[in-house]
Design an enzyme around this catalytic site. Structure first.
Site, PDB file in Angstrom:
ATOM      1  N   PHE A 156       4.408  73.747   3.427  1.00  0.00           N
ATOM      2  CA  PHE A 156       4.265  72.481   2.765  1.00  0.00           C
ATOM      3  C   PHE A 156       3.674  71.287   3.754  1.00  0.00           C
ATOM      4  CE2 PHE A 156       7.415  69.887   4.948  1.00  0.00           C
ATOM      5  CZ  PHE A 156       7.972  70.639   5.414  1.00  0.00           C
ATOM      6  N   PHE A 212       4.038  68.353   5.563  1.00  0.00           N
ATOM      7  CA  PHE A 212       3.280  69.160   6.677  1.00  0.00           C
ATOM      8  C   PHE A 212       4.412  69.826   7.599  1.00  0.00           C
ATOM      9  CE2 PHE A 212       0.938  65.546   5.418  1.00  0.00           C
ATOM     10  CZ  PHE A 212      -0.455  66.169   4.956  1.00  0.00           C
TER      11      PHE A 212
HETATM   12 CU   LIG Z   1      -0.924  72.778   6.530  1.00  0.00          CU
END
Ligand SMILES: [Cu+2]
Length: 160
Positions: free
Chosen positions: A78, A80
């Site tokens: 996801f 980050f």
């Molecule tokens: Cu990424």
């Protein structure tokens, strides 16, 4: 046609033959790799509703499981990061990763291995490998995914 032209054509035929033979050799080597260590090639495509990844089904509970004598990892990539944020497995055991994204396209690149797959929202990427060396493996996102891309990392710990 003069002699010079004929000479050029003769060498050109030689080079074209050589180039063609090299291409065939490369194709055979790629075939050999597929047969012997094709596990890191993503398998097929299975569809998933990206809007429900976080709340429903296997990926809502990202985890590492031991199934028989192998590991199965359900992972979210996801913005980050990755869930589970750390994967622990034993050396020499087959590990199969199922990875999907609840938002945008990400990469799943495990340093010092051949694992390098694209994680696409709406699809489940499946790759398998056996870690033959104990230690820590860095996981990187290598598909640009937004402002936090450069810091999108994780790790896999392979125990003896
Ligand atoms: Cu990424």
């Amino acid at each position: 046609m003069d002699d010079n032209h004929n000479t050029i054509e003769r060498y050109e035929r030689g080079w074209l033959t050589f180039g063609l033979v090299m291409v065939v050799v490369f194709i055979l080597l790629v075939g050999y790799t597929l047969v012997n260590q094709g596990g890191t090639v993503p398998i097929g495509v299975s569809r998933i509703d990206a809007t429900k990844v976080r709340t429903q089904g296997e990926f809502a509970n990202p985890r590492v499981e031991q199934v028989g004598n192998e590991y199965v990892v359900h992972m979210q990539a996801f913005a980050f990061g990755y869930l589970p944020s750390e994967v622990r497995v034993k050396k020499g055991t087959k590990v199969t990763f199922y990875i999907t994204s609840p938002d945008v396209v990400h990469g799943f690149n495990v340093q010092n291995t051949n694992i390098n797959v694209e994680v696409i929202p709406g699809e489940v990427a499946q790759v398998s490998t056996v870690f033959n060396r104990a230690g820590q493996y860095q996981v990187l996102c290598n598909e640009y995914c937004g402002i936090g891309h450069a810091n999108m990392i994780s790790k896999i710990v392979v125990e003896e």
